[in-house]
Scaffold this active site. Structure first.
Site: not given
Length: 387
Positions: A196, A65
């Site tokens: 996601e 991330s």
């Protein structure tokens, strides 16, 4: 302080760009102190690895991330040259579409934009006077600044010159550097999870206490896209095709801003360095113990693969024999890559280099096989949006 807490603090305050924080003892302008902290850590590793039985000439840098975004930046930043020799990018946000309707603070942003966000945040907490802003900001309670973290403090690097007579910590964006081939020549593992954005939709719903409605879905799409494109997206992804409008929104953003974006980046990187691409795809990945589940299946949500590589206090970890086997496979891949620059070996299923195709290694319980990312995420359609 836990590792996750330290990372959270660095994300929120390491990338604040404000003119009151420039100069003084700092070598570069503000906006990339987080990257400079990471470079200092990598230099420490170079000095000390041998004392712990490590090899300073064989260092793998990886993150997920916002951490993956930092790895993207280190692949480009001049000050990171020679400090690592392989890179792993998990769900990185460093190129492509900025999916947040508000300030896209998770992405590398131009200095003028990042500074504007910093000035706005300072004004919102009563620190608008440039002469006293630095002391004022430092006196603010952490909790107060954290409220504005996703608005101006963000978690992404600042692109552009940085004082000291040099070109700055991050002279060009990773997107431009990858497209032109001006980045570190190191082997790379790169990938995303198949679903996601389900985490982000669920998190917004949990924070607001409101479930995404049909009207919310339409409004969000109309905010993200130009009117003609929004109409096409809504026709392609009608809410009634999904279990809920929240799932519809999650699928749109996953396909548009994650699946197709990483595929483009795979192609750009593999033109210059060995690139091993993956997609984590466990439909039953255990959900957070600290976050309410939404009214749609969470599947392989953002961050769900972390519990297959590490123990995580927020995630329960693999539960079934097939999930435990997947975790073992992934750890072998990651460890072998860190050692040799190639994830293959130790009896695991072959993982071919990405090459010029569109297939990536699909990491699923019970099987590891190629996946057609372009087909899964409807990338042919998304190529026509915004063009």
């Amino acid at each position: 302080m836990s590792a996750s807490s330290r990372t959270s603090v660095q994300r929120r305050f390491g990338f604040l760009d404000h003119p009151a924080l420039d100069h003084g003892p700092a070598k570069h302008l503000s906006g990339n102190f987080g990257l400079e902290d990471q470079q200092a850590t990598l230099r420490w590793v170079q000095r000390n690895a041998a004392a712990f039985g490590g090899d300073p000439a064989n260092v793998t840098l990886f993150g997920e991330s916002a951490g993956g975004t930092s790895v993207c930046a280190h692949l480009v930043a001049p000050g990171s040259a020679g400090l690592f020799h392989k890179a792993i990018l998990q769900s990185a946000q460093c190129t492509g579409r900025t999916w947040s309707p508000g300030p896209a603070t998770w992405f590398p942003l131009p200095r003028a934009e990042r500074e504007r966000h910093g000035l706005d945040v300072a004004a919102k907490v009563g620190c608008s006077d440039l002469r006293t802003a630095a002391a004022c900001l430092r006196a603010e309670p952490v909790e107060e600044l954290v409220k504005w973290s996703d608005y101006g403090l963000g978690s992404g690097p600042t692109v552009g010159g940085g004082g000291g007579g040099g070109s700055g910590v991050l002279p060009v964006s990773p997107e431009r550097a990858f497209a032109t081939g001006h980045f570190r020549r190191v082997p790379i593992i790169q990938g995303t999870t198949r679903d996601e954005h389900r985490l982000f939709t669920a998190a917004v719903e949990a924070v607001t206490g409101e479930t995404t409605t049909d009207a919310d879905y339409r409004q969000e799409i109309q905010t993200l896209f130009a009117p003609s494109d929004a109409a096409r997206v809504l026709a392609r992804y009608p809410a009634d095709r999904f279990r809920s409008p929240g799932e519809a929104l999650s699928t749109v953003v996953t396909d548009w801003a994650w699946g197709c974006t990483v595929l483009d980046r795979d192609r750009a990187l593999d033109r210059h360095v060995p690139t091993y691409a993956y997609e984590f795809d466990d439909d039953e990945a255990p959900w957070f113990s600290t976050l309410k589940k939404p009214n749609f299946p969470t599947r392989a949500f953002h961050g769900s693969e972390l519990q297959y590589l590490f123990d995580d206090e927020q995630l329960p970890g693999p539960a079934t024999p097939a999930q435990h086997q997947l975790a073992e496979t992934m750890v072998r891949y990651w460890a072998r890559f860190a050692y040799t620059g190639d994830p293959n070996g130790h009896g695991a299923a072959p993982w071919p280099r990405f090459g010029t195709g569109r297939h990536v290694q699909s990491l699923q319980p019970g099987k590891t096989e190629p996946a057609d990312l372009a087909q899964e995420h409807d990338c042919g359609f998304w190529k026509t949006i915004g063009s």
